[in-house]
Scaffold this active site. Structure first.
Site, short mmCIF file in Angstrom:
data_model
loop_
_atom_site.label_atom_id
_atom_site.label_comp_id
_atom_site.label_asym_id
_atom_site.label_seq_id
_atom_site.Cartn_x
_atom_site.Cartn_y
_atom_site.Cartn_z
N GLU A 215 55.23 61.50 183.60
CA GLU A 215 54.42 61.58 184.75
C GLU A 215 54.67 63.07 185.30
OE1 GLU A 215 53.48 58.58 187.64
OE2 GLU A 215 53.18 57.27 186.43
N SER A 281 61.93 50.93 168.09
CA SER A 281 61.89 50.02 167.13
C SER A 281 60.95 49.63 166.12
CB SER A 281 62.24 48.68 168.00
OG SER A 281 61.46 48.69 169.25
N ASP A 353 52.91 51.12 180.22
CA ASP A 353 52.84 51.81 181.40
C ASP A 353 53.09 50.98 182.38
OD1 ASP A 353 52.95 53.93 183.18
OD2 ASP A 353 50.93 54.50 182.76
N ASP A 356 54.94 53.85 188.03
CA ASP A 356 54.07 54.70 188.60
C ASP A 356 54.80 55.55 189.80
OD1 ASP A 356 51.67 54.80 187.18
OD2 ASP A 356 50.69 53.54 188.59
#
Length: 841
Positions: A215, A281, A353, A356
């Site tokens: 971000e 991975s 995600d 924030d």
């Protein structure tokens, strides 16, 4: 002859005859012998003290906290097989075994999660401790103990008793303080607590996180260059996406800057990963009808940063629900990736995600308050004291908002994207005081089939993972972990920092588990994940805009589709595959106007060297083999090429892009949405073409190779540059000791191969392999006893143990050891059997 010497005891200063010379020689010889003896005595003393902490695997211990005897059989690879009459006793035995082999590693991870490194290492780790305290990882772990189900609480308690039993034994028997490293630091070792294990799970989540930095970097780029060019450098994974967002419109008043992205906490002790090192991975599975032997297949190789010893530890435990075996993390009482007789389970980073960054507006009249949708509210604050070795304690004030903890502006350059009169806070699913991820992990380990494993995953919070599970009939992938519930009107769409006082930007709790992506029994009979894009859903159900892989998945699909049925061996072959789809796809693009062109050039000239490099690459199949020169030429070329493309636009910020971004290079050389303009150097009057930039980058790469390695191009070896570097986190930079505690191995693979060996990306050794598959396992349910696994170093964390690095050479060569649940096979050629006897009052 005459020599003037300053000799003791009134010796004559002039030495004029043979007898005096003989006497001088005898005294010098005596002094030399004394010095050698003193050094030898010192070395022997150090060796004796260090070796005292080597555990005796073939011993009997009488211990408090057990209900019945426990047996720990260490097979010929020193993998412990723990047998007991109750589950509590088995978890006790696992804790005991972990502590025997990895006590220093466990206590270091605990100190990191507690924010207490500076008590040992002084001011150099102060910023690490400060940020950990602001996140309150350990405090949240302590709160989460009460949230676990009764079975998990019992397992945590028993495991802690086992760890503490070994600590007590070390103290009572003067066993070298438990590990050689303790002689260099405060020898006091606090007893293990259930919260310590939960804190290590949160620490793993920290090491796997990257969205915060994503971000900040996206915000800084959007302030510096055009939005479409941001999309070039940080493109969406293939599939539907959205256009770049203008950060200046969200956060007016932010000053644009081209300074490189700095990280507050660097070094081997830092748990904060660079953006490119935030977890990866592989896992894939096949149903019985796609397996030659008629049983389900599962392969898994989770990737973490390389350390000595490995973060992974192999173990087998005999539970009432059935025996399980696989990879554990010392300090955590569960098999995180492994199998039982009924089920196999694998984990890969999901790239959900789950973070924030929020901009919090301060009250101009009272900086102790911040703006919310309901008006200004006071920060939740408390003070904490950080003890610092050889310095005064440091007191900091922790502040939390409704969105999360307030972070210092220096971390990930948050200050550079924060408008005046604001601070930043972090929303993160990991920051929960009711985190039941441990209960989920133990539930998955006890599950008897795919459905039970998926249901157990409902309790998992963070770090989010893709759980691949197989039983004897079925296969599935289920993303586990809490998904933030964002509103469709969110200004940043999870991509950029957003004003925390606007209701549309705030999380509305978490989505229901049913929203997590899931694939059950695919029609094609094969499924897998390489950290690639999971789903193509519109925001806010998109899962993520940032994915860990767009390249390995292409090679995996090719290998899976090339056979009608698979075997254990074909899964192993895929796991060790070193062919780079990226090299195969990019080289024809960047070299399309360079192959077999140019005038004849004399031997030794730069032009002839370039032509020879192009000849080698033209005949290369893209295999990143450690014995070949082509992978090193290719890697050096791409590295220089990307830097030349972005340096003139980004300036010092270009240093942030430490690894080649394949989709960016492809967009540029295909001129997608005008991306070809990256080839033109903005500061020059001429208009450079992509072919010119590619040629100059190759010449620059060849010059660097000549200066660094010398010799003919054909003599270069990728493995010389791409050595897996397993560094001891504390002693790895200490002179002399580093040659004992660090482990280096030439390796194949690269950044974008299935056999992934992620390079460091920074000078002076940009291609050193620092992050990869520290654990590999392949399970065949047609014959479960034929399953195999391996770790990258050895089971012991003691540098003097023969098990410190004995599995490393097998791992490097792509070999495995048996993954047996047969007690008789475990006992055959065992290196020792520890017997734990209950102490009676």
């Amino acid at each position: 002859m005459c020599c003037l010497l300053h000799l003791p005891n009134g010796w004559v200063q002039g030495v004029n005859n043979g007898s005096d010379m003989a006497m001088l020689f005898r005294w010098l010889l005596r002094l030399f012998v004394i010095a050698v003896a003193a050094v030898g005595l010192g070395v022997a003393t150090v060796y004796y003290l260090a070796s005292r902490s080597l555990p005796d695997y073939d011993a009997e211990y009488t211990l408090a906290g057990l209900e019945a005897p426990v047996e720990i059989v260490r097979d010929n690879a020193s993998v412990p097989h723990v047998f007991g009459e109750t589950d509590a006793d088995v978890f006790f035995g696992l804790g005991f075994a972990h502590a025997q082999d990895r006590l220093w590693q466990m206590t270091m991870m605990r100190r990191t999660a507690q924010g207490r490194l500076s008590e040992l290492f002084g001011e150099r780790t102060l910023k690490i401790d400060e940020l950990i305290r602001r996140l309150d990882l350990y405090g949240l772990a302590q709160k989460s103990v009460a949230a676990q189900d009764p079975e998990t609480r019992a397992a945590l308690d028993a495991y802690a008793r086992g760890v503490n039993a070994w600590i007590t034994t070390v103290n009572a028997k003067a066993m070298g303080r438990g590990a050689p490293e303790f002689f260099l630091f405060d020898p006091e070792v606090a007893y293990w607590q259930p919260a310590d294990s939960l804190a290590l799970v949160k620490l793993m989540g920290l090491q796997l996180s990257a969205h915060l930095e994503e971000e900040v970097l996206r915000a800084r780029l959007s302030l510096l260059i055009d939005g479409n060019r941001v999309r070039d450098l940080m493109p969406d994974a293939p599939g539907a996406g959205v256009m770049a967002i203008d950060y200046a419109a969200i956060a007016p008043g932010v000053t644009r800057s081209s300074a490189p992205l700095t990280r507050m906490a660097e070094g081997p002790l830092s748990p904060f990963p660079a953006r490119a090192l935030a977890g990866a991975s592989n896992a894939w599975a096949a149903t019985p009808r796609r397996a030659a032997a008629g049983g389900s297949l599962l392969a898994n190789d989770p990737h973490l940063g390389f350390t000595a010893p490995s973060p992974w530890y192999l173990a087998r435990i005999e539970l009432s629900s059935g025996a399980v075996i696989g990879g554990t993390i010392p300090g955590i009482p569960t098999v995180l990736a492994g199998r039982s007789d009924m089920l196999g389970w694998a984990i890969t980073s999901s790239y959900l995600d789950d973070q924030d960054v929020f901009l919090e507006r301060l009250n101009p009249e009272n900086p102790d308050e911040y703006l919310t949708p309901e008006g200004y509210k006071p920060f939740e604050t408390r003070r904490t004291i950080i003890k610092v070795a050889d310095s005064d304690p440091v007191t900091i004030t922790l502040r939390w908002t409704e969105n999360g903890p307030v972070l210092p502006g220096g971390h990930y350059d948050l200050a550079s994207i924060t408008p005046p009169g604001h601070v930043t806070s972090l929303g993160w699913t990991l920051l929960s005081g009711a985190d039941t991820s441990m209960s989920a992990a133990i539930g998955i380990m006890r599950a008897q089939d795919v459905d039970q494993a998926i249901e157990a995953g409902r309790l998992f919070i963070a770090p989010s993972q893709n759980l691949t599970v197989v039983d004897h009939e079925r296969i599935a992938i289920q993303m586990i972990g809490a998904m933030p519930r964002r509103q469709a009107a969110n200004q940043g769409m999870g991509r950029l920092p957003v004003p925390g006082w606007r209701a549309e930007n705030r999380w509305q709790g978490w989505l229901n588990y049913a929203a997590n992506p899931r694939v059950l029994d695919p029609e094609g009979g094969i499924l897998g994940n390489t950290n690639n894009k999971l789903v193509d859903r519109p925001f806010p159900l998109h899962v993520s805009y940032h994915w860990g892989d767009t390249q390995r998945i292409q090679r995996w699909k090719r290998l899976m589709e090339s056979r009608e049925v698979h075997t254990r061996e074909s899964f192993i072959e895929a796991q060790l595959d070193a062919v780079s789809f990226t090299a195969r796809s990019l080289l024809p693009l960047i070299g399309r106007d360079l192959w077999f062109t140019g005038d004849p050039a004399p031997a030794g000239s730069p032009e002839r060297r370039r032509q020879r490099a192009l000849e080698l690459l033209a005949e290369w199949n893209g295999e990143m083999n450690e014995h070949l020169p082509e992978p090193l030429i290719y890697a050096a070329w791409l590295r220089r090429l990307q830097d030349r493309l972005i340096r003139d636009e980004l300036g010092p910020l270009a240093d942030t892009f430490t690894h080649v971004e394949p989709l960016f290079v492809e967009r540029v050389f295909r001129n997608v949405d005008g991306a070809g303009q990256w080839c033109d150097i903005r500061q020059s009057s001429a208009t450079e073409t992509c072919t010119e930039i590619a040629r100059r980058a190759l010449d620059e790469a060849l010059l660097w190779l000549d200066e660094t390695y010398g010799g003919q191009l054909e003599a270069l070896r990728w493995g010389e540059a791409h050595q897996a570097f397993h560094m001891h986190q504390v002693l790895g930079e200490t002179p002399l000791l580093k040659w004992i505690v660090n482990i280096r191995q030439p390796t194949s693979g690269g950044d974008n191969t299935l056999n992934r060996g992620l390079t460091r990306g920074t000078a002076p050794d940009p291609f050193v392999n620092v992050h990869g598959a520290g654990y590999r396992g392949v399970y065949d349910f047609a014959d479960p006893e034929s399953s195999v696994f391996i770790i990258a170093t050895g089971q012991s964390g003691h540098p003097l143990s023969r098990h410190y690095d004995d599995l490393g050479e097998l791992w490097r060569r792509g070999e495995y050891i048996p993954m047996t649940l047969d007690p008789d096979l475990a006992r055959a050629a065992a290196v020792g059997t520890s017997r734990l006897i209950p102490a009676h009052d």
